[in-house]
Design a protein around this motif. Structure first.
Motif, PDB file in Angstrom:
ATOM      1  N   MET A  12       0.860  -1.179   0.000  1.00  0.00           N
ATOM      2  CA  MET A  12       0.000   0.000   0.000  1.00  0.00           C
ATOM      3  C   MET A  12       0.898   1.231   0.000  1.00  0.00           C
ATOM      4  N   THR A  13       0.804   1.988  -1.092  1.00  0.00           N
ATOM      5  CA  THR A  13       1.682   3.141  -1.290  1.00  0.00           C
ATOM      6  C   THR A  13       0.902   4.427  -1.130  1.00  0.00           C
ATOM      7  N   MET A  14       1.351   5.291  -0.227  1.00  0.00           N
ATOM      8  CA  MET A  14       0.628   6.530   0.049  1.00  0.00           C
ATOM      9  C   MET A  14       0.868   7.565  -1.048  1.00  0.00           C
ATOM     10  N   ARG A  15      -0.207   8.255  -1.399  1.00  0.00           N
ATOM     11  CA  ARG A  15      -0.136   9.356  -2.353  1.00  0.00           C
ATOM     12  C   ARG A  15      -0.281  10.672  -1.583  1.00  0.00           C
ATOM     13  N   THR A  16       0.619  11.613  -1.799  1.00  0.00           N
ATOM     14  CA  THR A  16       0.563  12.899  -1.114  1.00  0.00           C
ATOM     15  C   THR A  16      -0.472  13.801  -1.778  1.00  0.00           C
ATOM     16  N   SER A  17      -0.746  14.934  -1.139  1.00  0.00           N
ATOM     17  CA  SER A  17      -1.717  15.876  -1.694  1.00  0.00           C
ATOM     18  C   SER A  17      -1.272  16.411  -3.047  1.00  0.00           C
ATOM     19  N   GLY A  18       0.038  16.403  -3.302  1.00  0.00           N
ATOM     20  CA  GLY A  18       0.559  16.871  -4.586  1.00  0.00           C
ATOM     21  C   GLY A  18       0.585  15.798  -5.652  1.00  0.00           C
ATOM     22  N   THR A  38      -0.337  -3.263   8.661  1.00  0.00           N
ATOM     23  CA  THR A  38      -0.472  -2.526   9.924  1.00  0.00           C
ATOM     24  C   THR A  38       0.227  -1.170   9.870  1.00  0.00           C
ATOM     25  N   GLU A  39      -0.064  -0.352  10.866  1.00  0.00           N
ATOM     26  CA  GLU A  39       0.578   0.950  11.078  1.00  0.00           C
ATOM     27  C   GLU A  39       0.464   1.859   9.854  1.00  0.00           C
ATOM     28  N   LEU A  40      -0.739   1.951   9.322  1.00  0.00           N
ATOM     29  CA  LEU A  40      -0.997   2.823   8.182  1.00  0.00           C
ATOM     30  C   LEU A  40      -1.474   4.189   8.656  1.00  0.00           C
ATOM     31  N   PRO A  41      -0.726   5.245   8.382  1.00  0.00           N
ATOM     32  CA  PRO A  41      -1.207   6.582   8.727  1.00  0.00           C
ATOM     33  C   PRO A  41      -2.418   6.940   7.864  1.00  0.00           C
ATOM     34  N   PRO A  82      -9.190   7.010   6.664  1.00  0.00           N
ATOM     35  CA  PRO A  82      -9.569   8.220   7.392  1.00  0.00           C
ATOM     36  C   PRO A  82      -8.976   8.259   8.800  1.00  0.00           C
ATOM     37  N   GLU A  83      -9.036   9.419   9.372  1.00  0.00           N
ATOM     38  CA  GLU A  83      -8.593   9.599  10.757  1.00  0.00           C
ATOM     39  C   GLU A  83      -9.493   8.798  11.703  1.00  0.00           C
ATOM     40  N   GLY A  84      -8.875   8.233  12.735  1.00  0.00           N
ATOM     41  CA  GLY A  84      -9.637   7.605  13.795  1.00  0.00           C
ATOM     42  C   GLY A  84     -10.201   6.236  13.498  1.00  0.00           C
ATOM     43  N   VAL A  85      -9.844   5.631  12.368  1.00  0.00           N
ATOM     44  CA  VAL A  85     -10.340   4.300  12.016  1.00  0.00           C
ATOM     45  C   VAL A  85      -9.316   3.255  12.455  1.00  0.00           C
TER      46      VAL A  85
END
Length: 211
Positions: A12-18, A38-41, A82-85
């Motif tokens: 799982m690769t995070m995409r930034t706002s840019g 695990t440990e996904l922001p 999302p936050e808090g999940v």
């Protein structure tokens, strides 16, 4: 069709706002196909299944055909954390009818070009920012290349003499390069043969990007 490999690498690769990508999180699936990353922001992610069977040591030509999260198909969009999940359930389907592109890379004089970098991305501009349709490859010492696990569709293929293949995800850079790219249409389970040649104008663009 195909047997599920005993072990798959789920990334799982995070995409930034840019729109850029950075360090991903990975996990190995079990024999039954289950996995836990695990440990996904919180953020936006693309999901990929590494197309390699580590148990057999041979390439497995499959691709991710669908991703469902919370009952919603997110195959062509980002997976939102999302936050808090605390946890989310994801169902990933793989298809063994991937295509393959093979051929030879030549230099400006028509000689085989060894150790050349190749980049292939979607012909559809709306899909070019997606890693699903972004492929890299390299030529052998005799100039031959193979790009496997290709999702059926239309692509642009380019010999890219630059150390950063991800530069082509920049729409402005790709706009300059599109006219020099070779169009390739890939069908499911098919192998397409395509000869490629290093273009001198692409070399100049690559040099300017590197500076």
């Amino acid at each position: 069709n195909g047997n599920l490999p005993e072990q798959l690498n789920v990334a799982m690769t995070m995409r930034t706002s840019g729109g850029n990508y950075f360090t991903n999180r990975q996990a190995q699936s079990g024999p039954d196909g289950t996995f836990e990353v695990t440990e996904l922001p919180p953020g936006k992610y693309e999901v990929a299944i590494t197309p390699w069977s580590k148990t057999s040591g041979q390439a497995s030509y499959y691709y991710v055909s669908s991703i469902v999260v919370g009952g919603h198909d997110v195959t062509e969009s980002d997976v939102q954390i999302p936050e808090g999940v605390a946890s989310m359930e994801m169902a990933i389907r793989i298809d063994f009818r991937a295509g393959t592109v093979t051929g030879k890379v030549l230099d400006a004089d028509g000689n085989p070009l060894p150790r050349a970098m190749l980049v292939m991305l979607a012909a559809d501009p709306n899909k070019r920012s997606s890693l699903r349709y972004f492929k890299m490859g390299g030529s052998t010492t005799s100039g031959l290349y193979t790009i496997g696990s290709v999702i059926p569709g239309s692509y642009l293929l380019l010999v890219w003499p630059n150390q950063d293949p991800y530069a082509l995800l920049d729409p402005d850079i790709m706009t300059m390069l599109e006219r020099y790219a070779t169009p390739v249409s890939v069908s499911g389970s098919a192998t397409v043969s395509q000869e490629l040649k290093l273009n001198s104008d692409v070399q100049k663009i690559a040099l300017s990007v590197a500076q």
